[in-house]
Design an enzyme around this catalytic site. Structure first.
Site, PDB file in Angstrom:
ATOM      1  N   LYS A 279       0.839  -1.213   0.000  1.00 21.59           N
ATOM      2  CA  LYS A 279       0.000   0.000   0.000  1.00 21.59           C
ATOM      3  C   LYS A 279       0.867   1.253   0.000  1.00 21.59           C
ATOM      4  O   LYS A 279       0.499   2.268  -0.592  1.00 21.59           O
ATOM      5  CB  LYS A 279      -0.945  -0.008   1.203  1.00 21.59           C
ATOM      6  CG  LYS A 279      -2.095  -0.980   1.021  1.00 21.59           C
ATOM      7  CD  LYS A 279      -3.272  -0.605   1.876  1.00 21.59           C
ATOM      8  CE  LYS A 279      -4.442  -1.545   1.620  1.00 21.59           C
ATOM      9  NZ  LYS A 279      -5.499  -1.414   2.611  1.00 21.59           N
TER      10      LYS A 279
ATOM     11  N   LYS B  23      -4.239 -11.156  -7.213  1.00 20.55           N
ATOM     12  CA  LYS B  23      -5.442 -11.350  -6.390  1.00 20.55           C
ATOM     13  C   LYS B  23      -6.613 -10.541  -6.960  1.00 20.55           C
ATOM     14  O   LYS B  23      -6.415  -9.421  -7.433  1.00 20.55           O
ATOM     15  CB  LYS B  23      -5.089 -10.846  -4.981  1.00 20.55           C
ATOM     16  CG  LYS B  23      -6.187 -10.866  -3.974  1.00 20.55           C
ATOM     17  CD  LYS B  23      -5.711 -10.290  -2.651  1.00 20.55           C
ATOM     18  CE  LYS B  23      -6.180  -8.852  -2.490  1.00 20.55           C
ATOM     19  NZ  LYS B  23      -6.132  -8.363  -1.106  1.00 20.55           N
TER      20      LYS B  23
ATOM     21  N   LYS C  71     -10.939  -5.713  -4.595  1.00 21.35           N
ATOM     22  CA  LYS C  71     -12.215  -4.982  -4.624  1.00 21.35           C
ATOM     23  C   LYS C  71     -12.073  -3.576  -5.166  1.00 21.35           C
ATOM     24  O   LYS C  71     -13.048  -2.953  -5.513  1.00 21.35           O
ATOM     25  CB  LYS C  71     -12.859  -4.973  -3.235  1.00 21.35           C
ATOM     26  CG  LYS C  71     -11.967  -4.459  -2.136  1.00 21.35           C
ATOM     27  CD  LYS C  71     -12.139  -5.343  -0.925  1.00 21.35           C
ATOM     28  CE  LYS C  71     -13.299  -5.021  -0.073  1.00 21.35           C
ATOM     29  NZ  LYS C  71     -12.834  -4.192   1.035  1.00 21.35           N
TER      30      LYS C  71
HETATM   31  P1  TYM Z   1     -10.673  -6.913   2.898  1.00 17.22           P
HETATM   32  O1  TYM Z   1     -11.750  -5.919   3.043  1.00 17.22           O
HETATM   33  O2  TYM Z   1      -9.556  -6.590   1.970  1.00 17.22           O
HETATM   34  O3  TYM Z   1     -11.257  -8.313   2.448  1.00 17.22           O
HETATM   35  C1  TYM Z   1     -12.335  -8.915   3.136  1.00 17.22           C
HETATM   36  C2  TYM Z   1     -12.137 -10.417   3.218  1.00 17.22           C
HETATM   37  O4  TYM Z   1     -12.050 -11.001   1.917  1.00 17.22           O
HETATM   38  C3  TYM Z   1     -10.847 -11.762   1.799  1.00 17.22           C
HETATM   39  N1  TYM Z   1     -10.368 -11.603   0.417  1.00 17.22           N
HETATM   40  C4  TYM Z   1     -10.197 -12.593  -0.446  1.00 17.22           C
HETATM   41  N2  TYM Z   1     -10.371 -13.924  -0.342  1.00 17.22           N
HETATM   42  C5  TYM Z   1     -10.105 -14.683  -1.424  1.00 17.22           C
HETATM   43  N3  TYM Z   1      -9.693 -14.165  -2.605  1.00 17.22           N
HETATM   44  C6  TYM Z   1      -9.509 -12.843  -2.773  1.00 17.22           C
HETATM   45  N4  TYM Z   1      -9.107 -12.345  -3.933  1.00 17.22           N
HETATM   46  C7  TYM Z   1      -9.763 -11.992  -1.642  1.00 17.22           C
HETATM   47  N5  TYM Z   1      -9.680 -10.649  -1.467  1.00 17.22           N
HETATM   48  C8  TYM Z   1     -10.052 -10.442  -0.186  1.00 17.22           C
HETATM   49  C9  TYM Z   1      -9.908 -11.146   2.813  1.00 17.22           C
HETATM   50  O5  TYM Z   1      -8.881 -12.058   3.181  1.00 17.22           O
HETATM   51  C10 TYM Z   1     -10.834 -10.828   3.939  1.00 17.22           C
HETATM   52  O6  TYM Z   1     -11.096 -11.962   4.718  1.00 17.22           O
HETATM   53  N6  TYM Z   1      -8.096  -6.083   7.059  1.00 17.22           N
HETATM   54  C11 TYM Z   1      -9.239  -6.766   6.511  1.00 17.22           C
HETATM   55  C12 TYM Z   1     -10.561  -6.357   7.162  1.00 17.22           C
HETATM   56  C13 TYM Z   1     -10.566  -6.480   8.639  1.00 17.22           C
HETATM   57  C14 TYM Z   1     -10.608  -7.699   9.377  1.00 17.22           C
HETATM   58  C15 TYM Z   1     -10.615  -7.297  10.749  1.00 17.22           C
HETATM   59  C16 TYM Z   1     -10.636  -9.043   9.024  1.00 17.22           C
HETATM   60  C17 TYM Z   1     -10.552  -5.453   9.530  1.00 17.22           C
HETATM   61  N7  TYM Z   1     -10.585  -5.946  10.800  1.00 17.22           N
HETATM   62  C18 TYM Z   1     -10.632  -8.263  11.750  1.00 17.22           C
HETATM   63  C19 TYM Z   1     -10.659  -9.991  10.048  1.00 17.22           C
HETATM   64  C20 TYM Z   1     -10.655  -9.603  11.384  1.00 17.22           C
HETATM   65  C21 TYM Z   1      -9.325  -6.445   5.041  1.00 17.22           C
HETATM   66  O7  TYM Z   1      -8.822  -5.460   4.572  1.00 17.22           O
HETATM   67  O8  TYM Z   1     -10.092  -7.292   4.330  1.00 17.22           O
END
Ligand code: TYM
Length: 332
Positions: A113, A195, A198
């Site tokens: 990032k 990957k 979003k």
């Molecule tokens: P975020 O918002 O980027 O993604 C949300 C969830 O989706 C999973 N993910 C994926 N899984 C498979 N293939 C992909 N291409 C893919 N892209 C995203 C992520 O692993 C995630 O589970 N930091 C976290 C959000 C967060 C969080 C937390 C998660 C904040 N506090 C506490 C768990 C516990 C994040 O940015 O996820």
């Protein structure tokens, strides 16, 4: 709360993709009966990159509606916005004092990032994993269902918890990551070595869970594959096709071997359409529920308010414990 706790969240950036759905949300749905589940909209986390306030508010609300539309029952799960529970920021500050700058600088996501947003490498970006640790540890979480990209953040969360517990006495449950064997990393439809993200600027790279069927079909037909036209699972030499097979397996509920058998010799055009059909069909109820929910702001805010109150009650107990352990003066 009397079952082990599950905690997870999504940042309200871009769109909720089928990657988020396959990597995380499908497991959230599976865990509802055996765990006390808490899912936050990580709206403090996403402030680490610049947001347009009016759009941000709308998007966070839309993500909340999408949680419900996915079938997360607000009776069985606590659904809320992270920013509505002040204990997240509070615990995050205290945990900062138990985390080393070097540990944060080594985080892959920070490095990525920081490269992407060179004009805005703010403290929040560096501190992001500590806020995430606070999210998880506040609720005495046992299990964190996430995709593979969050593994490192889970490891640092465990390190912080163990460090704190050893310095004082057991305070936090040390959480385990729950990463699915299949679908933990869904790849971009345009670059199957990256990957699915979003917030990918290329609209053809990712598919939203509330996308209209024609658009889903179009994106799958355009998905980058290879030139040998053989539907075979081989992530090393056939990443594009293998990614589509994983998506189809997860969305259509059939094993990879069956897909291989069914589409052998049929060519990519037929396979890609079938894959899109499986996604469209699986997401139909999500799309329909979302359409019904999205206009009902009153209902959404009621659920969010109830979720925040329930979350805050649990978080408050952990915070009281933490304050006592570190030696802060109590008013009571
Ligand atoms: P975020 O918002 O980027 O993604 C949300 C969830 O989706 C999973 N993910 C994926 N899984 C498979 N293939 C992909 N291409 C893919 N892209 C995203 C992520 O692993 C995630 O589970 N930091 C976290 C959000 C967060 C969080 C937390 C998660 C904040 N506090 C506490 C768990 C516990 C994040 O940015 O996820």
């Amino acid at each position: 709360m009397n079952k082990p706790v599950v905690y997870s969240g999504i940042q309200p950036t871009g769109i909720i993709t089928i990657g988020n759905y396959i990597g995380a949300i499908t497991n959230w749905l599976k865990l509802a009966d055996d765990y006390d589940c808490i899912y936050g909209i990580a709206d403090l986390h996403a402030l680490t990159v610049r947001q347009v306030p009016s759009e941000y508010r709308q998007r966070a609300l839309s993500f909340f509606a999408q949680y419900l539309a996915c079938g997360l029952d607000p009776e069985k799960n606590i659904l809320y916005f992270q920013s509505h529970v002040h204990e997240h920021a509070e615990l995050s500050w205290i945990l900062n004092c138990f985390t080393y700058i070097g540990e944060m600088q080594r985080m892959t996501q920070f490095k990525d990032k920081a490269l992407k947003h060179q004009d805005n490498i703010n403290m929040g970006l560096l501190d992001y994993p500590v806020l995430m640790a606070a999210d998880i540890l506040l609720y005495q979480t046992a299990l964190v269902p996430v995709g593979a990209d969050q593994k490192q953040h889970l490891e640092i969360t465990r390190d912080i918890a163990v460090r704190f517990n050893n310095l004082y006495s057991p305070t936090f449950t040390v959480p385990e990551a729950y990463i699915p064997k299949q679908g933990a990393r869904v790849f971009s439809l345009q670059d199957p070595t990256a990957k699915m993200s979003k917030s990918d600027p290329d609209p053809n790279a990712a598919v939203s869970i509330i996308e209209d069927p024609d658009s889903i079909m179009r994106k799958f037909k355009r998905a980058v594959t290879d030139s040998d036209a053989e539907v075979r699972f081989d992530p090393e030499s056939k990443p594009g096709v293998s990614n589509l097979m994983t998506i189809m397996s997860e969305m259509g509920g059939m094993p990879i071997e069956e897909i291989e058998k069914n589409y052998s010799g049929k060519g990519y055009a037929v396979f890609k359409s079938a894959c899109a059909e499986a996604v469209i069909e699986h997401l139909k109820p999500v799309r329909e529920r979302y359409a019904a929910l999205t206009g009902d702001k009153e209902y959404l805010m009621r659920i969010a308010g109830e979720g925040a109150a329930r979350a805050s009650a649990i978080a408050g107990r952990t915070m009281a414990k933490v304050r006592r352990k570190v030696g802060l003066v109590s008013l009571k």
